[in-house]
Design a protein around this motif. Sequence first.
Motif, PDB file in Angstrom:
ATOM      1  N   GLN A 135       0.830  -1.194   0.000  1.00 48.19           N
ATOM      2  CA  GLN A 135       0.000   0.000   0.000  1.00 48.19           C
ATOM      3  C   GLN A 135       0.874   1.257   0.000  1.00 48.19           C
ATOM      4  OE1 GLN A 135      -3.348  -0.318  -0.254  1.00 48.19           O
ATOM      5  NE2 GLN A 135      -3.605   1.891  -0.387  1.00 48.19           N
ATOM      6  N   ALA A 136       2.028   1.200   0.652  1.00 53.10           N
ATOM      7  CA  ALA A 136       2.936   2.344   0.686  1.00 53.10           C
ATOM      8  C   ALA A 136       3.484   2.635  -0.716  1.00 53.10           C
ATOM      9  CB  ALA A 136       4.077   2.084   1.655  1.00 53.10           C
ATOM     10  N   GLN A 139       0.771   4.306  -2.676  1.00 55.91           N
ATOM     11  CA  GLN A 139       0.633   5.704  -2.274  1.00 55.91           C
ATOM     12  C   GLN A 139       1.717   6.559  -2.942  1.00 55.91           C
ATOM     13  OE1 GLN A 139      -1.786   7.097  -0.353  1.00 55.91           O
ATOM     14  NE2 GLN A 139      -0.851   9.112  -0.612  1.00 55.91           N
ATOM     15  N   GLU A 143       1.142   9.604  -5.675  1.00 62.53           N
ATOM     16  CA  GLU A 143       1.669  10.956  -5.466  1.00 62.53           C
ATOM     17  C   GLU A 143       2.536  11.386  -6.650  1.00 62.53           C
ATOM     18  OE1 GLU A 143       3.682  11.004  -1.705  1.00 62.53           O
ATOM     19  OE2 GLU A 143       1.817  10.724  -0.584  1.00 62.53           O
ATOM     20  N   ASP A 148      -5.224  10.845  -6.482  1.00 57.00           N
ATOM     21  CA  ASP A 148      -5.602  10.278  -5.184  1.00 57.00           C
ATOM     22  C   ASP A 148      -5.639   8.759  -5.289  1.00 57.00           C
ATOM     23  OD1 ASP A 148      -5.937  12.857  -4.183  1.00 57.00           O
ATOM     24  OD2 ASP A 148      -8.067  12.910  -4.741  1.00 57.00           O
ATOM     25  N   VAL A 149      -5.259   8.094  -4.216  1.00 59.02           N
ATOM     26  CA  VAL A 149      -5.255   6.626  -4.212  1.00 59.02           C
ATOM     27  C   VAL A 149      -6.669   6.090  -4.398  1.00 59.02           C
ATOM     28  CG1 VAL A 149      -4.700   4.574  -2.841  1.00 59.02           C
ATOM     29  CG2 VAL A 149      -3.179   6.540  -2.791  1.00 59.02           C
TER      30      VAL A 149
END
Length: 194
Positions: A135-136, A139, A143, A148-149
């Motif tokens: 998930q990181a 993200q 960016e 937006d995720v």
Amino acid sequence: MGSSASKTARTLPKEKSSWAGARTPLKQDSAQEIRRPRPLAFENKTDAVEADGKDPQFMSKLSQLGPVRVDHHMRSVRPVRNLVLDSSQADYVQQMHRSRLQSEVEALPSHSTQNRLLASSLSELLEARKTVKSQAELQALAEQYHIDVTQLDKLAKFINTPSIDESTIVRSTNQDGEETLTMMASWVTQNLKP
């Protein structure tokens, strides 16, 4: 065959004949034509230029079309400055003008647009999304592309880039010796670690 003494030796004449080296005299006009190169351009159209410019296929197609028919009852287009708009048309024109101005502002490199991508950037983003493991990472990727995720997740439910299933690649050669590749595309989704 036999001995060389029995063969007659070839002898060349000692003096030049009267006709040796003589040439047929050229006419004065033709000699000048040979020395002078042909011009690349002419001031007036010559018969050679006219013949070169004729295109029989073009002329036959024009004759097949026939004469041009002009509709003299057509309405002419009035310039915008003389055009009177009703209120709904005026509102539409103003809205169109505002949206074009907004698009131009958003297209400026200094203006950061959130959740708006060019098609090529969207394709790159979706392709890069397939390799994301956590998930990181997702993200960070979002960016990088200013999206937006949550919007990326919504988008990825319905849109994806084609992925090739390596097990379905078939190479074939036709009778001309040209090789073709046939393969199946598959929908790849990633399973993210929390």
